[in-house]
Design an enzyme around this catalytic site. Structure first.
Site, PDB file in Angstrom:
ATOM      1  N   LYS A   1       0.650  -1.008   0.010  1.00 42.06           N
ATOM      2  CA  LYS A   1       0.016  -0.055   0.124  1.00 42.06           C
ATOM      3  C   LYS A   1       0.883   1.303   0.004  1.00 42.06           C
ATOM      4  O   LYS A   1       1.991   1.201   0.543  1.00 42.06           O
ATOM      5  CB  LYS A   1      -0.857  -0.149   1.291  1.00 42.06           C
TER       6      LYS A   1
ATOM      7  N   SER B   1     -10.087   1.945   2.687  1.00 42.51           N
ATOM      8  CA  SER B   1      -9.058   2.762   1.967  1.00 42.51           C
ATOM      9  C   SER B   1      -8.085   1.941   1.309  1.00 42.51           C
ATOM     10  O   SER B   1      -7.255   2.307   0.190  1.00 42.51           O
ATOM     11  CB  SER B   1      -8.209   3.636   2.723  1.00 42.51           C
TER      12      SER B   1
ATOM     13  N   SER C   1     -10.253  -0.496   6.896  1.00 39.67           N
ATOM     14  CA  SER C   1      -9.598  -0.474   5.836  1.00 39.67           C
ATOM     15  C   SER C   1      -8.881  -1.595   4.897  1.00 39.67           C
ATOM     16  O   SER C   1      -8.524  -1.685   3.936  1.00 39.67           O
ATOM     17  CB  SER C   1      -8.715   0.821   5.293  1.00 39.67           C
TER      18      SER C   1
HETATM   19  N1  GLN Z   1     -13.656   4.311   6.301  1.00 36.48           N
HETATM   20  C1  GLN Z   1     -12.737   4.817   7.337  1.00 36.48           C
HETATM   21  C2  GLN Z   1     -12.376   5.930   7.159  1.00 36.48           C
HETATM   22  O1  GLN Z   1     -13.074   6.798   6.201  1.00 36.48           O
HETATM   23  C3  GLN Z   1     -11.814   3.852   7.848  1.00 36.48           C
HETATM   24  C4  GLN Z   1     -10.580   4.105   7.001  1.00 36.48           C
HETATM   25  C5  GLN Z   1      -9.466   3.356   7.389  1.00 36.48           C
HETATM   26  O2  GLN Z   1      -9.769   2.354   8.036  1.00 36.48           O
HETATM   27  N2  GLN Z   1      -8.367   3.649   6.891  1.00 36.48           N
HETATM   28  O3  GLN Z   1     -11.750   6.739   7.947  1.00 36.48           O
END
Ligand code: GLN
Length: 483
Positions: free
Chosen positions: A76, A151, A175
């Site tokens: 990532k 994400s 995410s």
């Molecule tokens: N969807 C959540 C957010 O927008 C979690 C994102 C994540 O786990 N990085 O913060």
């Protein structure tokens, strides 16, 4: 070649059926041919991958190979890679070449793994759909009109489309687990502190955890073995020995107690997803598990508490991006204040700005007690719910996401709707607990993920529970058409 799991590739390398060079070239070729449909990579590390494969083949020839030696892994783009662009999905880091490796990257290097490329992601890991990337949205290989989740959506799409056998993700509120669910992968968010956060660009430091995404629990176990461990460079990493996560995969599941939180099976859950999860529960009963109804009464507060804590921490973490030391700088600043304002104003995307503003507000004098302190208290109540639950059961089972992959654009103008995508995953981050998402079936041709949550540092047993299910089902083996 690309249809092999990591475990199969590792066995083939050991048996000299093929070389790391051959595997690496096969995946690089697939990325070249197919990633224009998906946009799952921000940077393809062709040169580095060839170098790494050469080192790996030498290690294999000398007989000092480790389990992941020679295996290509996509990282990532939140993990700093020395000498290679690390963007975190943001314009503000579009020109950033990290001067050092994240500990996770160092661990993969020491294991002899091959760095295939850096995957697309929501800007600073803020999002549930990968629509918030400066590099454009990622498409879901199961349906190119739909999101892969976020994400870590680039990692999920790449592995699901067989452009990489495994990839890393980070999970602040879901995410790793949510994109794994939407793309039919196995993903694991470790216990907070199990994997070093050093060099993993910070979003919300008390919630962020890196972890593996692959097709099977066995592959995830192999990857976690490389990623986990104490790091003197991360004061929140825990000094605890790393077990061989593959050694206990086949342990019996007889007598294991699985809890179903009644709050996870309420009206908000799509009825077809509920059916898929119920079928998975039956499989676990056949494997000897006993099923118990439990309650996590404060978990309904997890989304509102998270959307105070996470923005608060991000507003502080992202203060370092000021256009001075590194990253994007606006053109012709008038003075220092103009430089700060325009560099940040032009460098950050809309969702990141929204979070910085919410966080700054929640931390400001007069509001701190009302919002931030209150959210921290709720966080404690949520941890207490889990403590109570784990005194009754070994694992908690439920859906990972309230819906299957949604259409690109469907929720992007409604932040609340988007935030609710993580209704089942966020509580584990607030409590620091480990969790997994495992392929459990399909609804209208789209994958459904089942979530398993365990007590602190029970990753080995969690992987065993996931692996047991994958021995009697073949959902995780399904491949998206055209890939
Ligand atoms: N969807 C959540 C957010 O927008 C979690 C994102 C994540 O786990 N990085 O913060």
């Amino acid at each position: 070649m690309h249809n092999h799991t990591i475990a199969e590739l590792a066995a083939g390398l050991k048996a000299k059926k093929f070389s790391s060079k051959e595997i690496t070239e096969a995946f690089l070729k697939r990325i070249k041919e197919l990633d224009n449909k998906l946009n799952s990579f921000i940077t393809v590390c062709e040169e580095q991958a060839h170098k790494d494969a050469q080192i790996a083949d030498a290690m294999l020839a000398k007989g000092n190979a480790k389990p992941l030696t020679g295996i290509p892994i996509a990282q990532k783009d939140i993990f700093c890679t020395q000498g290679i662009k690390t963007t975190c999905g943001s314009k503000i880091l579009d020109n950033f070449i990290a001067p050092y490796d994240a500990t996770t990257i160092t661990h993969y290097k020491q294991a002899g793994a091959v760095l295939l490329g850096k995957t697309n992601m929501d800007e600073f890991a803020m999002g549930s759909s990968n629509e918030n990337s400066f590099y454009g949205p990622v498409k879901n290989p199961w349906d190119l009109n739909r999101v892969p989740g976020g994400s870590s959506g680039g990692s999920a799409a790449a592995v699901a489309a067989r452009l990489a056998p495994g990839a890393t993700g980070t999970d602040t509120g879901g995410s790793i687990r949510q994109p794994a669910a939407l793309c039919n992968l196995t993903g694991l968010k470790p216990t907070y502190g199990r994997v070093s956060r050093y060099g993993m660009i910070a979003f919300a430091s008390s919630l962020d955890q890196g972890g593996p995404m692959a097709r099977t629990a066995e592959d995830v176990a192999m990857m976690l073995g490389v990623m986990a461990g104490f790091d003197t460079k991360d004061s929140t990493s825990v000094d605890k020995p790393v077990p061989d996560y593959t050694a206990t995969l086949n342990d019996s599941l007889a007598g294991i107690k699985i809890g179903l939180p009644k709050e996870f099976f309420n009206a908000g859950l799509d009825a077809n997803i509920a059916k898929v999860i119920e079928a998975a529960i039956k499989e676990y009963e056949k494997l000897g598990a006993t099923i118990h109804s439990i309650s996590l009464p404060n978990c309904e507060l997890s989304v509102p508490a998270y959307y105070v804590v996470a923005p608060a921490e991000c507003s502080s973490n992202l203060a370092r991006f000021d256009g001075v030391r590194y990253g994007f700088r606006c053109a012709n600043p008038k003075d220092l204040e103009d430089l700060y304002k325009r560099s940040r104003g032009e460098g950050f995307g809309a969702e990141v700005k929204r979070r910085i503003m919410i966080g700054t507000y929640a931390l400001s004098a007069g509001y701190y007690d009302a919002y931030y302190l209150k959210a921290q208290k709720i966080r404690r109540l949520i941890s207490d719910d889990f403590r109570q639950a784990f005194s009754q059961v070994d694992f908690i089972l439920g859906p990972t996401s309230p819906s299957t992959a949604f259409k690109i654009g469907e929720k992007s103008n409604d932040p609340i709707k988007m935030y609710l995508s993580d209704i089942y995953t966020i509580a584990a981050n607030l409590a620091g607990l480990p969790g997994m998402s495992i392929p459990a079936g399909f609804v209208d041709g789209l994958p459904v993920g089942m979530q398993l949550l365990g007590n602190y540092f029970t990753e080995a047993r969690l992987l065993n529970v996931a692996h047991g299910y994958q021995q009697v089902t073949d959902w995780h083996k399904k491949t998206p058409e055209n890939f």
